[in-house]
Design an enzyme around this catalytic site. Structure first.
Site, PDB file in Angstrom:
ATOM      1  N   ARG A  47       0.850  -1.206   0.000  1.00 52.79           N
ATOM      2  CA  ARG A  47       0.000   0.000   0.000  1.00 52.79           C
ATOM      3  C   ARG A  47       0.879   1.247   0.000  1.00 52.79           C
ATOM      4  O   ARG A  47       0.600   2.226  -0.689  1.00 52.79           O
ATOM      5  CB  ARG A  47      -0.930  -0.012   1.230  1.00 52.79           C
ATOM      6  CG  ARG A  47      -1.952  -1.148   1.187  1.00 52.79           C
ATOM      7  CD  ARG A  47      -3.035  -0.980   2.232  1.00 52.79           C
ATOM      8  NE  ARG A  47      -2.606  -1.187   3.614  1.00 52.79           N
ATOM      9  CZ  ARG A  47      -2.588  -2.374   4.251  1.00 52.79           C
ATOM     10  NH1 ARG A  47      -2.986  -3.460   3.612  1.00 52.79           N
ATOM     11  NH2 ARG A  47      -2.198  -2.462   5.511  1.00 52.79           N
ATOM     12  N   LYS A 137     -13.078  13.931   5.457  1.00 59.72           N
ATOM     13  CA  LYS A 137     -14.199  13.363   4.718  1.00 59.72           C
ATOM     14  C   LYS A 137     -14.967  12.378   5.595  1.00 59.72           C
ATOM     15  O   LYS A 137     -14.361  11.616   6.360  1.00 59.72           O
ATOM     16  CB  LYS A 137     -13.689  12.628   3.478  1.00 59.72           C
ATOM     17  CG  LYS A 137     -14.810  12.015   2.636  1.00 59.72           C
ATOM     18  CD  LYS A 137     -14.290  11.029   1.612  1.00 59.72           C
ATOM     19  CE  LYS A 137     -14.597   9.606   2.047  1.00 59.72           C
ATOM     20  NZ  LYS A 137     -14.297   8.619   0.996  1.00 59.72           N
ATOM     21  N   LYS A 220     -19.881  16.408  -1.298  1.00 57.65           N
ATOM     22  CA  LYS A 220     -19.408  15.338  -2.188  1.00 57.65           C
ATOM     23  C   LYS A 220     -20.583  14.390  -2.449  1.00 57.65           C
ATOM     24  O   LYS A 220     -20.790  13.427  -1.720  1.00 57.65           O
ATOM     25  CB  LYS A 220     -18.232  14.593  -1.547  1.00 57.65           C
ATOM     26  CG  LYS A 220     -17.768  13.382  -2.340  1.00 57.65           C
ATOM     27  CD  LYS A 220     -16.382  12.925  -1.937  1.00 57.65           C
ATOM     28  CE  LYS A 220     -16.001  11.639  -2.661  1.00 57.65           C
ATOM     29  NZ  LYS A 220     -14.589  11.288  -2.525  1.00 57.65           N
TER      30      LYS A 220
HETATM   31  P1  13P Z   1     -15.213   6.632  -5.910  1.00 60.46           P
HETATM   32  O1  13P Z   1     -14.933   7.819  -6.779  1.00 60.46           O
HETATM   33  O2  13P Z   1     -14.457   5.412  -6.274  1.00 60.46           O
HETATM   34  O3  13P Z   1     -16.679   6.420  -5.711  1.00 60.46           O
HETATM   35  O4  13P Z   1     -14.612   6.999  -4.474  1.00 60.46           O
HETATM   36  C1  13P Z   1     -14.852   8.243  -3.964  1.00 60.46           C
HETATM   37  C2  13P Z   1     -14.957   8.159  -2.506  1.00 60.46           C
HETATM   38  O5  13P Z   1     -14.196   8.776  -1.802  1.00 60.46           O
HETATM   39  C3  13P Z   1     -16.010   7.325  -1.930  1.00 60.46           C
HETATM   40  O6  13P Z   1     -16.117   7.575  -0.556  1.00 60.46           O
END
Ligand code: 13P
Length: 338
Positions: A47, A137, A220
């Site tokens: 990773r 986030k 988001k």
């Molecule tokens: P994806 O763009 O792969 O959906 O991932 C974005 C993300 O941070 C999901 O929590």
């Protein structure tokens, strides 16, 4: 500098023209799934190798304004022994951190889930901030069926999302508020619009109740699309129209930016859809990206677990970042893929 100014300055950096966010915050089980798709076993060292490689992509900062990290990565160093947050800053990229602890079934709400992680969040966030994270986030997840998500899931998830956002702002950390309506299912684009509208309406009620400063956060969301198993795929034009119709109703103009997730769209679809959204402007909000899979899939394939493939992986990363940067102002065309 006041706390409000700190938040607004970080937001401005994250939504700078021609740039977007790279979501590289896959949890250990999720990254194991992604690695397994390219035949790589997920170990801490692998990773580190992979993430160090893509973050070191030459010129990445021209198109990527921020990177969302997983807790493990925030503490790791690059292959050249530079702390990852420092490596990002050297690229002109703002480091961020995923802070939710995933989802569990929501009791008394069959088929619905709730995101957890509020306990001790303030202390954890202080630690992340000391390590260099300037934004965070938290992801809520909603499934679409004929009966899901139910009222309880919509209200309970909005409440935790708003509490998270308020805690972040009290510490000068910009919250990315992510209510993800999943693409899985046979549903129509109209049903997807209906669910997204109900979810977002509730999220903004809760943000208001908790005193969250709209100018100091980013949303988001998912794009409004037909379900993955629906008989036909919506065109970028249809996705843009349906998404904007919902947003105009429920996303306040005070929100500076909307950074979409890719949610299982192919890399090319995610770029085309973002491009179509921006061709419909001007909008009150910046419409940008915070993609995980749509930015990383080609790079993961190119890497396939071997350092020798590093330059190819970086090239793939650079290409997707650049094309999405171009889609930010609506000037992407599919022939740029060649
Ligand atoms: P994806 O763009 O792969 O959906 O991932 C974005 C993300 O941070 C999901 O929590």
């Amino acid at each position: 500098m006041g706390q409000q100014q700190v938040l607004e300055d970080t937001v401005a950096e994250l939504i700078e023209d021609g740039k977007g966010i790279l979501a590289a915050d896959e949890s250990a089980p999720t990254i194991a799934k992604r690695f397994s798709a390219v035949g790589v076993e997920s170990t801490e060292e692998k990773r580190r190798e992979y993430r160090s490689l893509i973050f070191s992509t030459p010129g990445l900062g021209d198109y990527i304004s921020g990177v969302i990290l997983y807790e493990e990565t925030l503490r790791q160093s690059s292959l050249d022994n530079i702390a990852i947050p420092e490596l990002l800053r050297n690229q002109g990229i703002v480091p961020g951190i995923k802070v939710d602890k995933g989802k569990i079934p929501l009791v008394n709400a069959p088929g619905d889930e709730i995101t957890v992680g509020l306990d001790g969040l303030e202390e954890r966030l202080q630690g992340y901030r000391d390590q260099g994270a300037r934004f965070a986030k938290w992801r809520d997840v909603y499934h679409i069926t004929d009966t899901n998500p139910g009222r309880l899931a919509i209200e309970a998830n909005a409440e935790v999302l708003a509490r998270y956002a308020a805690i972040c702002q009290s510490l000068g950390v910009v919250p990315i508020v992510e209510p993800e309506v999943l693409m899985d299912g046979h549903h129509t684009i109209e049903r997807c619009a209906q669910v997204n509208e109900a979810v977002l309406r509730e999220v903004f009620h809760a943000l208001d109740r908790h005193g969250v400063l709209l100018e100091g956060m980013l949303l988001k969301p998912s794009m409004v699309t037909a379900g993955k198993s629906h008989t036909s795929k919506a065109s970028p034009e249809q996705v843009a129209e349906a998404t904007l119709k919902v947003f105009r109703r429920v996303v306040p103009a005070a929100v500076p930016g909307v950074v979409f997730l890719s949610g299982g769209q192919t890399p090319e679809e995610a770029t085309s859809n973002l491009n179509a959204l921006n061709q419909h402007g001007p909008h009150p909000w910046a419409l940008s990206f915070s993609y995980g899979r749509a930015l990383q899939e080609p790079a993961q394939k190119a890497w396939a677990g071997s350092l020798e493939n590093g330059p190819a992986a970086q090239e793939a990363m650079h290409k997707r970042a650049k094309l999405n940067g171009v889609a930010r102002n609506g000037s992407y065309t599919p022939d740029m893929e060649r």
